[in-house]
Design an enzyme around this catalytic site. Structure first.
Site, PDB file in Angstrom:
ATOM      1  N   THR A 184      -9.016  98.855  87.966  1.00 56.76           N
ATOM      2  CA  THR A 184      -7.534  98.375  87.847  1.00 56.76           C
ATOM      3  C   THR A 184      -8.003  97.964  86.317  1.00 56.76           C
ATOM      4  O   THR A 184      -8.739  97.986  85.635  1.00 56.76           O
ATOM      5  CB  THR A 184      -7.245  96.804  88.697  1.00 56.76           C
ATOM      6  OG1 THR A 184      -7.021  97.439  89.795  1.00 56.76           O
ATOM      7  CG2 THR A 184      -5.454  96.900  88.149  1.00 56.76           C
ATOM      8  N   ARG A 212      -3.040 102.332 102.712  1.00 57.30           N
ATOM      9  CA  ARG A 212      -3.894 101.131 102.045  1.00 57.30           C
ATOM     10  C   ARG A 212      -3.134 101.140 100.374  1.00 57.30           C
ATOM     11  O   ARG A 212      -3.309 102.009  99.450  1.00 57.30           O
ATOM     12  CB  ARG A 212      -5.244 100.768 102.155  1.00 57.30           C
ATOM     13  CG  ARG A 212      -5.546  99.221 101.352  1.00 57.30           C
ATOM     14  CD  ARG A 212      -5.853  98.919  99.987  1.00 57.30           C
ATOM     15  NE  ARG A 212      -6.413  97.821  99.345  1.00 57.30           N
ATOM     16  CZ  ARG A 212      -6.409  97.514  98.456  1.00 57.30           C
ATOM     17  NH1 ARG A 212      -6.173  98.744  97.393  1.00 57.30           N
ATOM     18  NH2 ARG A 212      -6.746  96.059  98.042  1.00 57.30           N
ATOM     19  N   VAL A 213      -2.396  99.826 100.373  1.00 56.55           N
ATOM     20  CA  VAL A 213      -1.866  99.666  99.112  1.00 56.55           C
ATOM     21  C   VAL A 213      -2.162  98.205  98.943  1.00 56.55           C
ATOM     22  O   VAL A 213      -2.146  97.452  99.720  1.00 56.55           O
ATOM     23  CB  VAL A 213      -0.529  99.808  98.850  1.00 56.55           C
ATOM     24  CG1 VAL A 213      -0.087  99.446  97.283  1.00 56.55           C
ATOM     25  CG2 VAL A 213       0.291 101.585  99.230  1.00 56.55           C
ATOM     26  N   GLY A 214      -2.530  98.023  97.699  1.00 55.94           N
ATOM     27  CA  GLY A 214      -3.033  96.344  97.134  1.00 55.94           C
ATOM     28  C   GLY A 214      -2.262  95.743  95.879  1.00 55.94           C
ATOM     29  O   GLY A 214      -0.799  96.472  96.535  1.00 55.94           O
ATOM     30  N   ASP A 215      -2.154  95.028  95.571  1.00 59.35           N
ATOM     31  CA  ASP A 215      -1.654  94.016  94.774  1.00 59.35           C
ATOM     32  C   ASP A 215      -1.089  94.667  94.031  1.00 59.35           C
ATOM     33  O   ASP A 215       0.564  94.453  92.914  1.00 59.35           O
ATOM     34  CB  ASP A 215      -1.861  92.866  94.424  1.00 59.35           C
ATOM     35  CG  ASP A 215      -3.509  93.011  93.193  1.00 59.35           C
ATOM     36  OD1 ASP A 215      -4.213  94.114  93.701  1.00 59.35           O
ATOM     37  OD2 ASP A 215      -3.348  92.274  91.873  1.00 59.35           O
ATOM     38  N   THR A 234      -6.118  91.739  88.382  1.00 63.65           N
ATOM     39  CA  THR A 234      -7.335  93.077  88.972  1.00 63.65           C
ATOM     40  C   THR A 234      -7.570  91.987  90.029  1.00 63.65           C
ATOM     41  O   THR A 234      -8.867  90.810  89.576  1.00 63.65           O
ATOM     42  CB  THR A 234      -8.150  93.317  87.848  1.00 63.65           C
ATOM     43  OG1 THR A 234      -9.560  94.045  89.155  1.00 63.65           O
ATOM     44  CG2 THR A 234      -7.760  92.119  86.944  1.00 63.65           C
ATOM     45  N   GLY A 235      -7.884  92.339  91.327  1.00 62.95           N
ATOM     46  CA  GLY A 235      -9.133  91.608  91.826  1.00 62.95           C
ATOM     47  C   GLY A 235      -9.242  92.275  93.093  1.00 62.95           C
ATOM     48  O   GLY A 235      -8.241  93.408  93.734  1.00 62.95           O
TER      49      GLY A 235
END
Ligand code: ASP
Length: 318
Positions: A184, A212-215, A234-235
């Site tokens: 990221t 899929r969507v992350g944070d 980021t993670g």
């Protein structure tokens, strides 16, 4: 800009993703190139601040440059989805007035952070996704568009092959592979008006499917800014969402008066790994104190403190 305003502290921090980044895995040439890319983003973001620009402008400019680098998983050089495409997510937040814009599942926007900024400035909404977000981009002729395969690099294609081979259909990346399959970029800044802002942009997770969507595009999870501090994370996105990481860091500063470094360390070195996640975060407060914290072996990062002291680093031990 008055002389009084110019005396106020200015500061900037950026990241290019946290993960398993071992000293022997990057060659000297790649290391040099990554430091140079981070420096370029720092230069551009800091120039905005020193000429009286806003923190919001500074984080947008810095993140847009990082989106153009093939070394980071955002914009050009984004990871591949399971079906060999790219789906990009980004968000931006202004601590002054708590304005926010976010986009997810983009397929043709070269700089997702710039579209997120338009959502913030010009739409009545905060978060646009997929085909609708692309339609919104259609209404802005200065938002640059590219074919989806423009984002592709051979290194990311290799990662997809590797992920599909190892996972044999299971979608979840194992812990030791995190650094290869995620990534990221992000920035946080303090401007001469005393305002902070944050922005984050990502290609998400290698081999992702089902939309899929992350944070990263989620306000409060991957990005947050308020009157006290700004945070970009980021993670492993699923853990950052469940722990509302960016907001948790900011809430500790706002409600408990924690120093920004203490708040960031408590969440990134405590809460996130306790719940099984990993990664890092950068944060800044309105005095220009910067935190760059990671619980992984590396996080591409750079900073300019209010006294002008600056640097870039890759590994946990710099
Ligand atoms: N947080 C990003 C995501 O889960 C990936 C990363 O930061 O490494 O999409």
């Amino acid at each position: 800009m008055s002389a009084r305003q110019l005396r106020r502290p200015l500061a900037l921090a950026i990241h290019g993703g946290a993960g398993v980044i071992e000293r022997n895995s990057l060659g000297a040439d790649a290391e040099r190139a990554i430091h140079a890319e981070l420096d370029r983003a720092l230069d551009a973001g800091h120039a905005v601040l020193t000429t009286g620009g806003t923190a919001l402008d500074a984080v947008e400019v810095a993140v847009a440059l990082l989106e153009d680098s093939p070394y980071f998983n955002a914009g050009y050089g984004s990871v591949f989805t399971a079906d060999g495409r790219h789906e990009l997510d980004a968000s931006i937040m202004d601590g002054h007035g708590r304005r926010a814009g976010a986009v997810a599942g983009l397929s043709t926007v070269r700089h997702p952070v710039r579209l997120a900024r338009r959502v913030l400035e010009e739409s009545p909404h905060v978060f646009l996704i997929g085909a609708g977000a692309e339609q919104y981009a259609d209404t802005h002729s200065d938002i640059e568009r590219v074919p989806n395969d423009w984002f592709a690099t051979e290194a990311r294609r290799e990662q997809l092959r590797d992920a599909q081979h190892r996972e044999q259909g299971a979608w979840q990346a194992s812990q030791d592979l995190r650094g290869k399959y995620f990534g990221t970029v992000g920035a946080v800044a303090l401007d001469s008006h005393g305002h902070v802002a944050a922005a984050t942009s990502t290609g998400g997770m290698t081999n992702k499917r089902w939309g899929r969507v992350g944070d990263s595009p989620l306000i409060g999870a991957g990005t947050w800014a308020d009157a006290h501090c700004a945070v970009s994370c980021t993670g492993w996105g699923e853990y950052y969402i469940r722990n509302a990481v960016a907001h948790d860091i900011a809430a500790r500063v706002a409600y408990r008066g924690d120093r920004v470094r203490v708040a960031t360390e408590d969440v990134i070195l405590g809460e996130v790994p306790q719940h099984g996640g990993d990664g890092g975060a950068i944060a800044i407060d309105r005095d220009g104190n910067i935190a760059l914290v990671l619980n992984t072996t590396g996080m591409y990062r750079g900073w300019v403190h209010p006294d002008g002291q600056r640097g870039t680093a890759i590994y946990r031990d710099a």
